[in-house]
Design an enzyme around this catalytic site. Sequence first.
Site, PDB file in Angstrom:
ATOM      1  N   SER A 154       0.844  -1.194   0.000  1.00 57.92           N
ATOM      2  CA  SER A 154       0.000   0.000   0.000  1.00 57.92           C
ATOM      3  C   SER A 154       0.889   1.258   0.000  1.00 57.92           C
ATOM      4  CB  SER A 154      -0.958  -0.029   1.191  1.00 57.92           C
ATOM      5  OG  SER A 154      -2.001   0.900   1.030  1.00 57.92           O
ATOM      6  N   ASP A 307      -9.019  -6.595  -4.471  1.00 55.15           N
ATOM      7  CA  ASP A 307      -8.634  -5.242  -4.043  1.00 55.15           C
ATOM      8  C   ASP A 307      -9.437  -4.206  -4.815  1.00 55.15           C
ATOM      9  OD1 ASP A 307      -7.348  -2.891  -3.300  1.00 55.15           O
ATOM     10  OD2 ASP A 307      -5.337  -3.744  -3.453  1.00 55.15           O
ATOM     11  N   HIS A 336      -8.069  -5.219  -0.258  1.00 53.06           N
ATOM     12  CA  HIS A 336      -6.758  -4.567  -0.176  1.00 53.06           C
ATOM     13  C   HIS A 336      -5.947  -5.060   1.019  1.00 53.06           C
ATOM     14  CE1 HIS A 336      -3.810  -1.398  -0.804  1.00 53.06           C
ATOM     15  NE2 HIS A 336      -3.966  -0.998   0.447  1.00 53.06           N
TER      16      HIS A 336
END
Length: 355
Positions: A154, A307, A336
């Site tokens: 991320s 995601d 995610h």
Amino acid sequence: MRPHAVKSPLTHGADGTVRTCCIGDFVTENGDVIPDAHIAFETFGTLNAQGTNAILIEHALTGDSHVTAGASDTSGWWEDVVGPGKAIDTREFFVVCTNVLGGCNGSTGPSTPVDDIELGAAFPQVSIRDMVRAEALVADALGIERFYAVVGGSLGGARATEFAATQPHRVERTVVLAAPAYSSADNIAWAHTQLQAIQLDPNYHGGNYAHHSVKPLYGLGLARQIAHLTYRSGDELDGRFGREHQPSMPGYYQVQSYLDYQAGKLVGRFDAQSYCVLTRALRDHDVRRGRSQLTVPGLHVVSLSSDRLYPPSQVKELAGLAGAHSYTEVETDAGHDGFLTESAEVSKILRSVLG
């Protein structure tokens, strides 16, 4: 734990102990100066005599430097992946995890006090490239010339990409999980709603809420709820909660309770202005910016099938732009957050990449 300032160079410390490295007066890409900046970090394992076994792990938006327990009693955010005998084996590797510049867990950021008052809105906006340049200074202080690997998911994946692209001579291999080459219009829109949630809180006061002895807790909690909907998949939420209500609370759905719980957890540990600074930095991320050629050494890219923040097609684009050595899509319903929850599959990939 209270951080302790360290002197350069430093090569060893108790695993899982938060320390800080002074990186001096730091000039951002925008030309702003952050006086006497400090970066909090933790290390795990021992740097070998050749200095060739260091791995830098980059945390996500609201993460910190405590990636695994080490010698402490507190579990880390990637406990199933990092540690003795695990995929990133701290008996073999010297693991470094920093708290990002602009954060609120020991590194200089908006909540850093100056003359007994938090910096607040006086803390300048920083970029992903500012963050990794600060981390490179920590590596210098630790005596690390080159990382065996830089790994992140991320926001951490964006930082890992930028670290390797900015200083390719210092990175042997790069592992990016659930992160794009750049933020899309959809990503920017999600960031906008979160920033608005915080800034429209009456207690925000333009980011200087500490001056008024208040905190925009409602706005920060709402921002977290918005973000959390992008972190999990619709199928997972349906499977876990369906249309069930909380017992003895008609009209209050279990999924509402779940989101309220996530909001409450964050507001108890995170600073709202740091959330704004880091969200803007990720919103503005574009590894292509100012580069005619993109070089990311030994790149391995991982996406998550469900995601909805960074869909596989968006993550796969990074692999193509940077000529990745491998691209893997992990099948998961977790969305995610799969890079944190699918530890068995992630560990399998990391063991293969790290050899």
